[in-house]
Design a protein around this motif. Structure first.
Motif, PDB file in Angstrom:
ATOM      1  N   ARG A   1       6.932  45.141  41.533  1.00  0.00           N
ATOM      2  CA  ARG A   1       6.195  46.126  41.026  1.00  0.00           C
ATOM      3  C   ARG A   1       6.141  45.859  39.580  1.00  0.00           C
ATOM      4  NH1 ARG A   1       6.311  50.512  38.163  1.00  0.00           N
ATOM      5  NH2 ARG A   1       8.445  50.904  38.795  1.00  0.00           N
ATOM      6  N   VAL A   2       7.515  46.091  38.936  1.00  0.00           N
ATOM      7  CA  VAL A   2       7.535  45.986  37.600  1.00  0.00           C
ATOM      8  C   VAL A   2       6.809  44.820  36.900  1.00  0.00           C
ATOM      9  CG1 VAL A   2       9.223  46.011  35.760  1.00  0.00           C
ATOM     10  CG2 VAL A   2       9.752  47.297  37.570  1.00  0.00           C
ATOM     11  N   ILE A   3       7.184  43.618  37.573  1.00  0.00           N
ATOM     12  CA  ILE A   3       6.404  42.641  37.012  1.00  0.00           C
ATOM     13  C   ILE A   3       4.580  42.529  36.772  1.00  0.00           C
ATOM     14  CG2 ILE A   3       6.165  39.937  37.308  1.00  0.00           C
ATOM     15  CD1 ILE A   3       9.079  39.876  38.213  1.00  0.00           C
ATOM     16  N   LEU A   4       4.233  42.823  38.127  1.00  0.00           N
ATOM     17  CA  LEU A   4       2.914  42.965  38.263  1.00  0.00           C
ATOM     18  C   LEU A   4       2.314  43.837  37.317  1.00  0.00           C
ATOM     19  CD1 LEU A   4       2.739  42.428  42.046  1.00  0.00           C
ATOM     20  CD2 LEU A   4       2.264  40.859  40.308  1.00  0.00           C
ATOM     21  N   THR A   5       2.822  45.021  37.363  1.00  0.00           N
ATOM     22  CA  THR A   5       2.213  46.249  36.287  1.00  0.00           C
ATOM     23  C   THR A   5       2.837  45.943  34.865  1.00  0.00           C
ATOM     24  OG1 THR A   5       4.285  47.586  36.669  1.00  0.00           O
ATOM     25  CG2 THR A   5       2.352  47.590  38.322  1.00  0.00           C
ATOM     26  N   GLY A   6       3.654  44.900  34.439  1.00  0.00           N
ATOM     27  CA  GLY A   6       4.010  44.831  32.955  1.00  0.00           C
ATOM     28  C   GLY A   6       4.720  45.981  32.459  1.00  0.00           C
ATOM     29  N   ALA A   7       5.480  46.583  33.294  1.00  0.00           N
ATOM     30  CA  ALA A   7       6.341  47.581  33.040  1.00  0.00           C
ATOM     31  C   ALA A   7       7.697  47.176  32.124  1.00  0.00           C
ATOM     32  CB  ALA A   7       6.732  48.569  34.183  1.00  0.00           C
ATOM     33  N   TYR A   8       7.816  45.913  31.956  1.00  0.00           N
ATOM     34  CA  TYR A   8       9.032  45.259  31.383  1.00  0.00           C
ATOM     35  C   TYR A   8       8.612  45.226  29.785  1.00  0.00           C
ATOM     36  CZ  TYR A   8       6.097  41.281  31.934  1.00  0.00           C
ATOM     37  OH  TYR A   8       4.780  40.428  32.038  1.00  0.00           O
ATOM     38  N   HIS A   9       7.628  45.552  29.225  1.00  0.00           N
ATOM     39  CA  HIS A   9       7.075  45.470  28.102  1.00  0.00           C
ATOM     40  C   HIS A   9       7.865  46.643  27.063  1.00  0.00           C
ATOM     41  CE1 HIS A   9       4.319  42.139  28.506  1.00  0.00           C
ATOM     42  NE2 HIS A   9       3.773  42.950  29.310  1.00  0.00           N
ATOM     43  N   ARG A  10       7.796  46.281  25.962  1.00  0.00           N
ATOM     44  CA  ARG A  10       8.187  47.420  24.869  1.00  0.00           C
ATOM     45  C   ARG A  10       7.796  48.718  25.394  1.00  0.00           C
ATOM     46  NH1 ARG A  10       7.969  45.931  18.555  1.00  0.00           N
ATOM     47  NH2 ARG A  10       9.378  44.135  19.498  1.00  0.00           N
ATOM     48  N   PRO A  11       8.790  49.699  25.340  1.00  0.00           N
ATOM     49  CA  PRO A  11      10.199  49.847  24.830  1.00  0.00           C
ATOM     50  C   PRO A  11      10.963  49.710  26.024  1.00  0.00           C
ATOM     51  CG  PRO A  11       9.208  52.013  25.191  1.00  0.00           C
ATOM     52  CD  PRO A  11       8.128  51.437  25.647  1.00  0.00           C
ATOM     53  N   ARG A  12      10.626  49.048  27.236  1.00  0.00           N
ATOM     54  CA  ARG A  12      11.547  48.990  28.635  1.00  0.00           C
ATOM     55  C   ARG A  12      12.092  47.612  28.688  1.00  0.00           C
ATOM     56  NH1 ARG A  12       6.204  50.774  30.735  1.00  0.00           N
ATOM     57  NH2 ARG A  12       6.157  53.056  30.323  1.00  0.00           N
ATOM     58  N   GLN A  13      12.428  46.768  27.673  1.00  0.00           N
ATOM     59  CA  GLN A  13      12.869  45.458  27.722  1.00  0.00           C
ATOM     60  C   GLN A  13      14.288  45.647  28.068  1.00  0.00           C
ATOM     61  OE1 GLN A  13      11.383  46.633  24.896  1.00  0.00           O
ATOM     62  NE2 GLN A  13      10.913  45.031  23.648  1.00  0.00           N
ATOM     63  N   LEU A  14      15.319  46.542  27.569  1.00  0.00           N
ATOM     64  CA  LEU A  14      16.462  46.639  28.093  1.00  0.00           C
ATOM     65  C   LEU A  14      16.488  47.080  29.298  1.00  0.00           C
ATOM     66  CD1 LEU A  14      19.625  46.696  27.334  1.00  0.00           C
ATOM     67  CD2 LEU A  14      19.108  49.044  26.455  1.00  0.00           C
ATOM     68  N   ASN A  15      15.873  48.136  29.789  1.00  0.00           N
ATOM     69  CA  ASN A  15      15.924  48.417  31.278  1.00  0.00           C
ATOM     70  C   ASN A  15      15.398  47.419  32.250  1.00  0.00           C
ATOM     71  OD1 ASN A  15      16.846  50.702  32.692  1.00  0.00           O
ATOM     72  ND2 ASN A  15      14.826  51.569  33.126  1.00  0.00           N
ATOM     73  N   TRP A  16      14.601  46.468  31.846  1.00  0.00           N
ATOM     74  CA  TRP A  16      14.293  45.310  32.621  1.00  0.00           C
ATOM     75  C   TRP A  16      15.311  44.338  32.929  1.00  0.00           C
ATOM     76  CZ3 TRP A  16      11.638  42.833  36.128  1.00  0.00           C
ATOM     77  CH2 TRP A  16      11.787  41.261  35.902  1.00  0.00           C
ATOM     78  N   VAL A  17      16.209  43.943  31.603  1.00  0.00           N
ATOM     79  CA  VAL A  17      17.368  43.352  32.030  1.00  0.00           C
ATOM     80  C   VAL A  17      18.328  44.064  32.969  1.00  0.00           C
ATOM     81  CG1 VAL A  17      19.274  42.392  30.685  1.00  0.00           C
ATOM     82  CG2 VAL A  17      16.975  42.109  29.803  1.00  0.00           C
ATOM     83  N   ILE A  18      18.609  45.354  32.752  1.00  0.00           N
ATOM     84  CA  ILE A  18      19.486  45.867  33.411  1.00  0.00           C
ATOM     85  C   ILE A  18      19.118  46.036  34.866  1.00  0.00           C
ATOM     86  CG2 ILE A  18      20.256  48.445  33.960  1.00  0.00           C
ATOM     87  CD1 ILE A  18      20.081  48.821  31.088  1.00  0.00           C
ATOM     88  N   GLY A  19      17.859  46.126  35.231  1.00  0.00           N
ATOM     89  CA  GLY A  19      16.992  45.874  36.529  1.00  0.00           C
ATOM     90  C   GLY A  19      17.174  44.841  37.112  1.00  0.00           C
ATOM     91  N   PHE A  20      17.364  43.684  36.350  1.00  0.00           N
ATOM     92  CA  PHE A  20      17.270  42.246  36.686  1.00  0.00           C
ATOM     93  C   PHE A  20      18.889  42.036  37.227  1.00  0.00           C
ATOM     94  CE2 PHE A  20      18.276  37.685  36.135  1.00  0.00           C
ATOM     95  CZ  PHE A  20      17.501  37.281  37.113  1.00  0.00           C
ATOM     96  N   LEU A  21      19.680  42.576  36.584  1.00  0.00           N
ATOM     97  CA  LEU A  21      21.146  42.564  36.726  1.00  0.00           C
ATOM     98  C   LEU A  21      21.618  43.295  37.927  1.00  0.00           C
ATOM     99  CD1 LEU A  21      23.136  42.931  33.199  1.00  0.00           C
ATOM    100  CD2 LEU A  21      22.772  41.018  34.575  1.00  0.00           C
TER     101      LEU A  21
END
Length: 206
Positions: free
Chosen positions: A94-114
């Motif tokens: 869902r994060v990928i399809l909605t683009g929710a990993y863009h700024r300012p959420r790049q760090l949270n995207w990395v945390i979520g992937f971990l």
């Protein structure tokens, strides 16, 4: 960070429009709820499980055949582990399809992937613990695949220094499954929820 985590779980105000069921289905919150249920059922399983090659499988058989509710408890733990992986995967998708990993959420995207990677590793370490034939050969296959990766031989030696299912290897998988990885998942979840609140843009509440 801990206070922000608590506030995320128990918000002071929730907007009425955000109480409606949406396409996201609160996948992150559902995954964390399943994680808590998996932790609770796992703690109860510890009462009977014996992490030795000689007693691991027989302790599972005893749990399922002689302990009241033991079979249900083990099934609950297994189903929760499957649901946890599915929910985290869907949340990531869902994060990928909605683009929710863009700024300012790049760090949270990395945390979520971990978190996704740790969840997969947590499931893998738990697969060996029943120590039946399926668990043994699945772990053997995983270790053989690991050796094809960079530093794979070193990682294999760290995880299974005396061979698949031998005392030290089983103990290391057991320690990873019940202590190290759950603590890492819990800590990253707290950081993940903290970053959600810090970014503000995705908050439906205060």
């Amino acid at each position: 960070m801990i206070m922000e985590f608590v506030k995320h779980l128990f918000p002071r105000v929730v907007l009425e429009r955000n109480l409606a069921i949406s396409y996201t289905l609160c996948l992150g919150g559902l995954a964390f709820s399943v994680f808590l249920l998996m932790m609770a059922s796992g703690l109860l399983l510890l009462v009977y499980y014996q992490p030795t090659p000689e007693r691991a499988f027989t302790s599972i058989l005893f749990l399922e055949s002689s302990v009241w509710g033991g079979a249900y408890l083990r099934s609950l733990h297994r189903i929760c582990s499957h649901a946890f992986l599915i929910l985290i995967f869907l949340h990531t998708l869902r994060v990928i399809l909605t683009g929710a990993y863009h700024r300012p959420r790049q760090l949270n995207w990395v945390i979520g992937f971990l978190l996704l990677c740790l969840a997969l590793f947590e499931a893998y370490t738990g697969y060996l613990l029943p120590f039946d034939q399926l668990a043994y050969w699945a772990t053997q296959t995983g270790m053989e695949l690991l050796t094809t990766a960079t530093f794979g031989e070193q990682l294999r030696a760290l995880l299974v220094p005396d061979g698949i299912g031998q005392p030290l290897s089983l103990l290391r998988f057991y320690a990873l499954h019940i202590v190290i990885l759950p603590l890492a998942l819990g800590g990253l979840s707290m950081l993940h929820f903290y970053r959600v609140r810090k970014n503000k843009g995705v908050l439906p509440y205060l």
